[in-house]
Design a protein around this motif. Structure first.
Motif, PDB file in Angstrom:
ATOM      1  N   GLU A 298      54.160 -58.028 -21.295  1.00 57.87           N
ATOM      2  CA  GLU A 298      53.880 -57.962 -22.720  1.00 57.87           C
ATOM      3  C   GLU A 298      55.041 -57.289 -23.451  1.00 57.87           C
ATOM      4  O   GLU A 298      55.825 -56.544 -22.873  1.00 57.87           O
ATOM      5  CB  GLU A 298      52.583 -57.180 -22.975  1.00 57.87           C
ATOM      6  N   GLU A 299      55.118 -57.568 -24.734  1.00 58.23           N
ATOM      7  CA  GLU A 299      56.172 -56.958 -25.546  1.00 58.23           C
ATOM      8  C   GLU A 299      55.956 -55.453 -25.654  1.00 58.23           C
ATOM      9  O   GLU A 299      54.834 -54.994 -25.838  1.00 58.23           O
ATOM     10  CB  GLU A 299      56.180 -57.589 -26.940  1.00 58.23           C
ATOM     11  N   TRP A 300      57.039 -54.725 -25.532  1.00 56.78           N
ATOM     12  CA  TRP A 300      56.938 -53.260 -25.588  1.00 56.78           C
ATOM     13  C   TRP A 300      56.450 -52.796 -26.967  1.00 56.78           C
ATOM     14  O   TRP A 300      56.944 -53.224 -28.009  1.00 56.78           O
ATOM     15  CB  TRP A 300      58.301 -52.622 -25.330  1.00 56.78           C
ATOM     16  N   SER A 301      55.484 -51.902 -26.926  1.00 52.58           N
ATOM     17  CA  SER A 301      55.011 -51.226 -28.140  1.00 52.58           C
ATOM     18  C   SER A 301      54.297 -49.961 -27.687  1.00 52.58           C
ATOM     19  O   SER A 301      54.006 -49.775 -26.501  1.00 52.58           O
ATOM     20  CB  SER A 301      54.068 -52.118 -28.957  1.00 52.58           C
ATOM     21  N   LYS A 302      54.031 -49.101 -28.637  1.00 50.38           N
ATOM     22  CA  LYS A 302      53.355 -47.843 -28.308  1.00 50.38           C
ATOM     23  C   LYS A 302      51.995 -48.114 -27.678  1.00 50.38           C
ATOM     24  O   LYS A 302      51.614 -47.488 -26.672  1.00 50.38           O
ATOM     25  CB  LYS A 302      53.198 -47.010 -29.585  1.00 50.38           C
ATOM     26  N   GLU A 303      51.256 -49.066 -28.221  1.00 47.17           N
ATOM     27  CA  GLU A 303      49.902 -49.335 -27.734  1.00 47.17           C
ATOM     28  C   GLU A 303      49.916 -49.981 -26.349  1.00 47.17           C
ATOM     29  O   GLU A 303      49.132 -49.612 -25.465  1.00 47.17           O
ATOM     30  CB  GLU A 303      49.147 -50.237 -28.725  1.00 47.17           C
ATOM     31  N   THR A 304      50.804 -50.967 -26.155  1.00 45.33           N
ATOM     32  CA  THR A 304      50.830 -51.651 -24.859  1.00 45.33           C
ATOM     33  C   THR A 304      51.280 -50.717 -23.733  1.00 45.33           C
ATOM     34  O   THR A 304      50.779 -50.799 -22.610  1.00 45.33           O
ATOM     35  CB  THR A 304      51.770 -52.867 -24.915  1.00 45.33           C
ATOM     36  N   ILE A 305      52.206 -49.821 -24.026  1.00 50.65           N
ATOM     37  CA  ILE A 305      52.659 -48.867 -23.001  1.00 50.65           C
ATOM     38  C   ILE A 305      51.519 -47.942 -22.599  1.00 50.65           C
ATOM     39  O   ILE A 305      51.294 -47.693 -21.411  1.00 50.65           O
ATOM     40  CB  ILE A 305      53.871 -48.064 -23.518  1.00 50.65           C
ATOM     41  N   MET A 306      50.756 -47.442 -23.557  1.00 46.81           N
ATOM     42  CA  MET A 306      49.643 -46.539 -23.225  1.00 46.81           C
ATOM     43  C   MET A 306      48.546 -47.271 -22.477  1.00 46.81           C
ATOM     44  O   MET A 306      47.886 -46.694 -21.615  1.00 46.81           O
ATOM     45  CB  MET A 306      49.089 -45.902 -24.505  1.00 46.81           C
ATOM     46  N   ASN A 307      48.355 -48.576 -22.790  1.00 50.45           N
ATOM     47  CA  ASN A 307      47.311 -49.343 -22.107  1.00 50.45           C
ATOM     48  C   ASN A 307      47.731 -49.757 -20.701  1.00 50.45           C
ATOM     49  O   ASN A 307      46.926 -49.724 -19.758  1.00 50.45           O
ATOM     50  CB  ASN A 307      46.965 -50.595 -22.918  1.00 50.45           C
ATOM     51  N   GLU A 308      49.001 -50.146 -20.542  1.00 47.76           N
ATOM     52  CA  GLU A 308      49.475 -50.635 -19.261  1.00 47.76           C
ATOM     53  C   GLU A 308      49.877 -49.521 -18.301  1.00 47.76           C
ATOM     54  O   GLU A 308      49.891 -49.724 -17.085  1.00 47.76           O
ATOM     55  CB  GLU A 308      50.672 -51.574 -19.480  1.00 47.76           C
ATOM     56  N   ILE A 309      50.209 -48.355 -18.832  1.00 45.43           N
ATOM     57  CA  ILE A 309      50.625 -47.231 -17.979  1.00 45.43           C
ATOM     58  C   ILE A 309      49.742 -46.017 -18.301  1.00 45.43           C
ATOM     59  O   ILE A 309      50.175 -45.066 -18.959  1.00 45.43           O
ATOM     60  CB  ILE A 309      52.114 -46.877 -18.192  1.00 45.43           C
ATOM     61  N   PRO A 310      48.483 -46.050 -17.871  1.00 46.91           N
ATOM     62  CA  PRO A 310      47.583 -44.904 -18.110  1.00 46.91           C
ATOM     63  C   PRO A 310      47.844 -43.798 -17.076  1.00 46.91           C
ATOM     64  O   PRO A 310      47.071 -43.585 -16.147  1.00 46.91           O
ATOM     65  CB  PRO A 310      46.195 -45.522 -17.942  1.00 46.91           C
ATOM     66  N   LEU A 311      48.944 -43.108 -17.252  1.00 48.21           N
ATOM     67  CA  LEU A 311      49.419 -42.175 -16.234  1.00 48.21           C
ATOM     68  C   LEU A 311      49.135 -40.738 -16.657  1.00 48.21           C
ATOM     69  O   LEU A 311      49.731 -40.213 -17.601  1.00 48.21           O
ATOM     70  CB  LEU A 311      50.923 -42.368 -16.017  1.00 48.21           C
ATOM     71  N   GLY A 312      48.212 -40.065 -15.941  1.00 51.23           N
ATOM     72  CA  GLY A 312      47.968 -38.634 -16.166  1.00 51.23           C
ATOM     73  C   GLY A 312      47.585 -38.337 -17.607  1.00 51.23           C
ATOM     74  O   GLY A 312      46.863 -39.090 -18.262  1.00 51.23           O
ATOM     75  N   GLU A 313      48.117 -37.220 -18.112  1.00 53.38           N
ATOM     76  CA  GLU A 313      47.830 -36.778 -19.474  1.00 53.38           C
ATOM     77  C   GLU A 313      48.826 -37.431 -20.431  1.00 53.38           C
ATOM     78  O   GLU A 313      49.968 -37.021 -20.542  1.00 53.38           O
ATOM     79  CB  GLU A 313      47.927 -35.257 -19.575  1.00 53.38           C
ATOM     80  N   SER A 314      48.373 -38.499 -21.118  1.00 53.16           N
ATOM     81  CA  SER A 314      49.237 -39.200 -22.065  1.00 53.16           C
ATOM     82  C   SER A 314      48.839 -38.848 -23.492  1.00 53.16           C
ATOM     83  O   SER A 314      47.680 -38.540 -23.776  1.00 53.16           O
ATOM     84  CB  SER A 314      49.159 -40.708 -21.852  1.00 53.16           C
ATOM     85  N   ASP A 315      49.828 -38.899 -24.381  1.00 52.52           N
ATOM     86  CA  ASP A 315      49.592 -38.537 -25.778  1.00 52.52           C
ATOM     87  C   ASP A 315      50.691 -39.161 -26.616  1.00 52.52           C
ATOM     88  O   ASP A 315      51.650 -39.750 -26.097  1.00 52.52           O
ATOM     89  CB  ASP A 315      49.601 -37.014 -25.927  1.00 52.52           C
ATOM     90  N   THR A 316      50.551 -39.061 -27.933  1.00 52.32           N
ATOM     91  CA  THR A 316      51.606 -39.511 -28.841  1.00 52.32           C
ATOM     92  C   THR A 316      52.033 -38.345 -29.716  1.00 52.32           C
ATOM     93  O   THR A 316      51.204 -37.508 -30.087  1.00 52.32           O
ATOM     94  CB  THR A 316      51.122 -40.678 -29.719  1.00 52.32           C
ATOM     95  N   LYS A 317      53.309 -38.319 -30.060  1.00 53.31           N
ATOM     96  CA  LYS A 317      53.853 -37.258 -30.904  1.00 53.31           C
ATOM     97  C   LYS A 317      54.825 -37.880 -31.900  1.00 53.31           C
ATOM     98  O   LYS A 317      55.587 -38.784 -31.560  1.00 53.31           O
ATOM     99  CB  LYS A 317      54.561 -36.191 -30.064  1.00 53.31           C
ATOM    100  N   ASP A 318      54.801 -37.344 -33.129  1.00 53.03           N
ATOM    101  CA  ASP A 318      55.702 -37.867 -34.151  1.00 53.03           C
ATOM    102  C   ASP A 318      56.509 -36.774 -34.841  1.00 53.03           C
ATOM    103  O   ASP A 318      57.226 -37.050 -35.804  1.00 53.03           O
ATOM    104  CB  ASP A 318      54.911 -38.666 -35.200  1.00 53.03           C
ATOM    105  N   LYS A 319      56.393 -35.533 -34.357  1.00 57.03           N
ATOM    106  CA  LYS A 319      57.125 -34.420 -34.959  1.00 57.03           C
ATOM    107  C   LYS A 319      58.132 -33.865 -33.965  1.00 57.03           C
ATOM    108  O   LYS A 319      57.822 -33.704 -32.782  1.00 57.03           O
ATOM    109  CB  LYS A 319      56.162 -33.314 -35.402  1.00 57.03           C
ATOM    110  N   LEU A 320      59.314 -33.571 -34.455  1.00 51.46           N
ATOM    111  CA  LEU A 320      60.381 -33.085 -33.596  1.00 51.46           C
ATOM    112  C   LEU A 320      60.020 -31.754 -32.937  1.00 51.46           C
ATOM    113  O   LEU A 320      60.325 -31.527 -31.767  1.00 51.46           O
ATOM    114  CB  LEU A 320      61.676 -32.946 -34.407  1.00 51.46           C
ATOM    115  N   GLU A 321      59.349 -30.889 -33.671  1.00 50.40           N
ATOM    116  CA  GLU A 321      58.962 -29.581 -33.126  1.00 50.40           C
ATOM    117  C   GLU A 321      58.043 -29.744 -31.926  1.00 50.40           C
ATOM    118  O   GLU A 321      58.192 -29.063 -30.907  1.00 50.40           O
ATOM    119  CB  GLU A 321      58.275 -28.746 -34.206  1.00 50.40           C
ATOM    120  N   ASP A 322      57.073 -30.665 -32.030  1.00 54.01           N
ATOM    121  CA  ASP A 322      56.146 -30.907 -30.919  1.00 54.01           C
ATOM    122  C   ASP A 322      56.885 -31.487 -29.708  1.00 54.01           C
ATOM    123  O   ASP A 322      56.583 -31.138 -28.563  1.00 54.01           O
ATOM    124  CB  ASP A 322      55.037 -31.864 -31.351  1.00 54.01           C
ATOM    125  N   ILE A 323      57.849 -32.360 -29.954  1.00 49.24           N
ATOM    126  CA  ILE A 323      58.607 -32.965 -28.852  1.00 49.24           C
ATOM    127  C   ILE A 323      59.444 -31.913 -28.137  1.00 49.24           C
ATOM    128  O   ILE A 323      59.478 -31.849 -26.901  1.00 49.24           O
ATOM    129  CB  ILE A 323      59.504 -34.098 -29.391  1.00 49.24           C
TER     130      ILE A 323
END
Length: 500
Positions: A73-98
């Protein structure tokens, strides 16, 4: 350039991958340990970045990169989280959090043009095996100690307190180098005022970093100038679990082998978990022994100095002759003699603690004997005072808590000075000042001398002596737990044979 001017707390995406790479390299000062890899798939770019030594490289290779590169499938944030459900996954959009998360071992995947990165916690944490406690020795009971791994410590506590009521709140403390802190309590027992006070003190703390639990304790304690510890610091999980079950609040800090217990009274520093594991009469005897040892440690040497300097009349005649003969060759007044010996004992104790274990024990024993004997033969001190100072040192070792033991040792020096300057009047002044000071102290807002002040008769058996287990059906009332009763009084008194 517009994104560069954004604050770290603002969302920074979407970004070009080259721009993201420049931002990360600039933040880490071109650190070679920053691993930043770029992959392409049908005109789509994806970046995978992390700190190389902080992650499990094998897991990243086998369970993240391979599935990512084999995705149809084409790479996207949603497809990666669905296809690679690895351990503790999350999304971040702030540089401080990263930046915060990358330093604890998270791996980030960013598809160019998306509004956030996908993060996976794949940290490679070094930890030591469970060992016995070093600062709190036990004869009876569990001997396992906390480690520097907060995950291991939480597992130990959860194993010891198997209750769905156990709350483990997660906090992050540290402006520049944050650390995970856990606030632990039993929701149905701990007083809400204690929990809220501790939570507020932790959340209001604005510091660069927290090095250890003992450092955190100094930041949040009620009174900084005092010499007495106001929170109990322990490396024993069973002591921690026992205190939490009584309705107190516990705190764990990442990368620290110690835990903090609050509120704590003065008498809790004289308790040992062995008192619980022994029969009630043996436990009561040991508690009385510690109280007597506390008095001996603080007052024995000052009483000798006061008596030999001002109050010869209180010494029996035969003993006075012995002391006079012993001191006849000593050129110093008793106050200097006592201070010199006490200082020598502290030097030996500190040297023994800092040297390797086997050498330290040898230095402590041999050094004490050699220095004591040589001092008497050289006429620097009397043999009578050597015995008293050694007895005071032994008495201080009976205090189970290292911080309180250190406080008691330090107290001897001002008491000796007062006794040598003003005699028994100076000693009484020091004792009165000490009592007034303890009456004013608080621990997490609770009286430090509870249950003596304010007086609560139902709690006396929990601090001064022990009752049989069947009689200890109430928790520590002075700390106002939500549930005062541990078990039914009437049921505990019933004893039935198997055929009844």
């Amino acid at each position: 350039m517009r994104n560069r001017r954004k604050k770290q707390s603002d969302p920074i995406f979407p970004l070009k991958i080259d721009e993201l790479k420049r931002i990360m390299e600039r933040k880490f000062e071109n650190n070679p340990d920053l691993a930043f890899s770029i992959y392409e798939q049908a005109n789509k770019k994806v970046a995978v970045f992390s700190i190389s030594y902080m992650i499990e490289a094998e897991m990243v290779e086998n369970y993240l990169l391979r599935p990512l590169l084999r995705m149809e499938e084409e790479w996207s944030k949603e497809t990666i989280m669905n296809e690679i459900p690895l351990g503790e996954s999350d999304t971040k959009d702030k540089l401080e959090d990263i930046l915060t998360a990358i330093m604890i071992g998270e791996v980030f995947v960013y598809v160019e043009g998306e509004d956030a990165v996908v993060s996976y916690l794949l940290s490679n944490k070094e930890k030591r095996d469970l060992t016995q406690a070093e600062t709190e020795s036990l004869v009876l009971g569990p001997k396992v100690a906390f480690t520097e791994s907060i995950v291991t410590n939480l597992n130990i506590i959860r194993y010891g307190i198997r209750s769905t009521d156990l709350v483990m709140e997660r906090l992050e403390i540290g402006e520049r180098a944050s650390r995970e802190v856990r606030l632990i309590y039993l929701k149905s027992i701990a007083d809400d005022a204690d929990v809220n006070t501790m939570r507020q003190r932790l959340q209001d703390l604005k510091v660069d970093e927290i090095e250890d639990t003992s450092v955190l304790m100094q930041y949040i304690e009620d009174s900084s100038p005092t010499i007495f510890p106001q929170f109990y610091l322990t490396e024993l999980p069973d002591r921690f679990a026992y205190s939490v079950m009584k309705g107190r609040v516990g705190v764990l800090v990442e990368n620290s082998p110690s835990s903090l217990i609050a509120p704590s009274s003065f008498f809790s520093f004289l308790e040992s978990t062995e008192d619980l594991y022994m029969r009630w009469n043996a436990g009561t005897f040991l508690r009385f022994l510690r109280f007597i040892a506390l008095i001996i440690s603080v007052l024995l040497t000052p009483a000798y100095v006061a008596a030999t300097t001002f109050h010869y009349e209180i010494i029996p005649t035969q003993e006075l002759i012995t002391i006079g003969e012993s001191r006849s060759v000593v050129p110093f007044p008793p106050i200097y003699e006592a201070l010199l010996l006490e200082f020598s004992i502290e030097l030996l104790r500190e040297a023994g603690a800092r040297l390797p274990t086997k050498i330290g024990q040898t230095i402590g024993i041999v050094g004490g004997i050699v220095i004591g004997t040589a001092a008497v033969e050289a006429g620097i001190t009397s043999n009578f005072l050597v015995v008293l100072v050694a007895l005071s040192a032994l008495a201080s070792f009976t205090i189970p808590n290292y911080l309180m033991s250190t406080s008691v040792r330090i107290l001897r020096f001002p008491m000796i000075i007062l006794a040598g300057t003003f005699g028994m009047v100076g000693m009484m002044f020091g004792i009165c000042f000490l009592i007034i000071h303890l009456l004013k102290l608080k621990s997490l807002g609770r009286p430090y001398l509870a249950p003596i002040y304010p007086f609560r008769w139902e709690d006396i058996n929990k601090v001064l002596y022990r009752l049989p287990m069947s009689k200890q059906y109430k928790r520590f009332v002075s700390y106002q737990p939500k549930d005062f009763i541990r078990f039914g009084k009437r049921k505990s008194a019933e004893k039935k044979d198997i055929d009844e």
